[in-house]
Design an enzyme around this catalytic site. Structure first.
Site, PDB file in Angstrom:
ATOM      1  N   ARG A  28       0.388   3.528  -3.208  1.00  0.00           N
ATOM      2  CA  ARG A  28      -0.298   4.809  -2.982  1.00  0.00           C
ATOM      3  C   ARG A  28       0.438   5.936  -3.685  1.00  0.00           C
ATOM      4  NH1 ARG A  28       0.048   4.838   1.941  1.00  0.00           N
ATOM      5  NH2 ARG A  28      -2.013   4.009   2.426  1.00  0.00           N
ATOM      6  N   SER A  76       0.835  -1.206   0.000  1.00  0.00           N
ATOM      7  CA  SER A  76       0.000   0.000   0.000  1.00  0.00           C
ATOM      8  C   SER A  76       0.867   1.251   0.000  1.00  0.00           C
ATOM      9  CB  SER A  76      -0.936  -0.008   1.207  1.00  0.00           C
ATOM     10  OG  SER A  76      -0.202   0.187   2.389  1.00  0.00           O
ATOM     11  N   ASN A  98      -1.012   7.850  -7.074  1.00  0.00           N
ATOM     12  CA  ASN A  98      -1.298   9.284  -7.078  1.00  0.00           C
ATOM     13  C   ASN A  98      -0.530  10.004  -8.171  1.00  0.00           C
ATOM     14  OD1 ASN A  98      -3.057  10.530  -4.845  1.00  0.00           O
ATOM     15  ND2 ASN A  98      -2.019   8.831  -3.843  1.00  0.00           N
TER      16      ASN A  98
END
Lengths: 156, 279
Positions: B220, B216, B224
């Site tokens: 992440r 994660s 993004n």
């Protein structure tokens, strides 16, 4: 999205940069900041101390001033006393001097009076003798009558 | 971008985006030869391939970080700081405050690690704000190859973000075992939250939780920034109207760039703090 050896390369680079940062970047920065913190703390402490010193000095000045004032007042008091004493003394002296002068003058006057009396007596005796001579128109024994005239003059 | 439109007039919009999402790959092909490749050829190289553009930018920006901070740290004065030192100290204190507030153990590694992550990821993310065609155009001009693939935002490559997050994962394992001992670490995985009797269920919950951390963390950041870059590419297709849209998206990205760097740093600190704490 294909996973390949870029991942390994990135990991190695990451490890190197973290190691470098840990070894050569973080400690000097940390030391510099800690030292500045200490200097600021010292400075503040010194400022506190100085302001306390100033307070103490002010207190001391006030005390000294008070003592000086008291001393000055006592000196002035003493001086006033001494001055009035001197004046008293001078007055006393003046009065004594005056009395002495008056006494001297009186003595002199008395002396003059006595001398004048003496002269007068002598003159009167002479006048009396010459008057008596004239009255008697005769030569009288001067020596015999001298005692008489003298006692006459003394009674004047 | 006008210059890119001139250079790539033969491309369709799909090809334009496809080309912009391709890495400059150097790897080993099926016959064991190392060479640059693109397209399917690059995809077939499998694991033994390097994204040279990504590694180049990543290492270059990392060098900028350590050299800049090293030059300041070397001449750091405890007196009145100059402009650059002021800036570096501001970053230092920002990171230090966050580490001190979150990480309660005693480690000489965590704070420099957090500083490195924050500044490095911030620099890599910032490359996203460079207009998408400038640096590829420069690469094409310098290399003379109009087809050369060249990407500039290292954090839009999952290899880069996962490379970092897996390194952090290894640190998590290392600290867990160092602080709690192998038995303690295992107990934490096996005896919680339902107690020792339901060990399989505990493991079923805790092991994926542990493994999810690096995945994660890495995805992440990648997600993004990749999404951000993709939108920049789509905006670049607008032609004459791209400037206001580009400006708006860049302004929005001005928030995303430091935020993602901050999140990556904070999560690293939190994970390592958990690894160092007894339950």
């Amino acid at each position: 999205m294909n996973i390949n050896a870029t991942l390994l390369g990135q990991s190695i680079a990451f490890a190197f940069f973290v190691w470098f940062c840990m070894k050569y970047v973080w400690p000097p920065l940390s030391a510099a900041l800690a030292e500045r913190q200490k200097r600021i703390a010292d400075g503040l402490e010194a400022a506190d101390r100085a302001s306390k010193d100033l307070e103490d000095a002010k207190e001391k000045v006030a005390e000294e001033l008070k003592a000086a004032k008291t001393q000055a007042a006592s000196i002035i008091d003493q001086a006033n006393k001494r001055a009035s004493q001197i004046v008293e003394e001078a007055k006393e002296q003046g009065r004594e001097e005056g009395q002495r002068m008056v006494a001297g003058a009186q003595a002199e006057i008395e002396q003059e009076v006595n001398r004048a009396k003496e002269q007068l007596r002598a003159q009167v005796a002479g006048i009396a003798i010459s008057g008596a001579e004239k009255i008697l128109e005769a030569s009288v024994d001067e020596a015999a009558h001298a005692r008489l005239t003298e006692s006459l003059a003394e009674s004047l | 971008m006008a210059e890119a439109a001139g250079a790539e007039h033969t491309q369709t919009q799909g090809e334009y985006i496809q080309h912009h999402l391709e890495f400059l790959t150097f790897g080993k092909d099926a016959e064991g030869h190392w060479h640059f490749a693109h397209g399917d050829e690059a995809a077939e190289m499998g694991f033994w391939a390097f994204h040279v553009d990504m590694l180049g930018w990543s290492i270059g920006l990392g060098l900028i970080f350590i050299l800049l901070f090293r030059s300041v740290a070397k001449n750091a004065t405890s007196g009145v700081p100059g402009g650059l030192q002021n800036f570096v100290e501001w970053v230092y204190e920002f990171v230090e405050t966050n580490v001190r507030d979150t990480f309660h153990g005693n480690s000489a590694l965590i704070a420099p690690l957090a500083l490195t992550i924050f500044v490095w990821v911030l620099l890599m993310n910032t490359m996203d704000l460079v207009p998408v065609d400038w640096l590829p155009w420069l690469a094409q001009t310098i290399s003379g190859d109009p087809e050369i693939a060249f990407r500039v935002v290292p954090t839009t490559d999952p290899n880069v973000t996962l490379g970092m997050s897996i390194s952090i994962f290894l640190l998590i394992i290392f600290y867990s075992i160092k602080i709690k001992g192998p038995g303690g670490f295992f107990k934490e995985l096996a005896f919680q939250p339902f107690g020792p009797k339901l060990m399989p269920f505990n493991l079923l919950i805790e092991v994926p939780t542990l493994l999810a951390k690096p995945v994660s963390l890495g995805l992440r950041l990648y997600g993004n920034l990749y999404a951000g870059e993709l939108v920049f590419l789509l905006i670049a297709l607008f032609g004459a109207f791209q400037l206001p849209a580009h400006f708006l998206w860049a302004a929005f990205h001005l928030l995303v760039v430091p935020l993602q760097a901050f999140i990556f740093m904070m999560l690293t600190i939190v994970y390592l703090s958990q690894a160092c704490e007894h339950h």
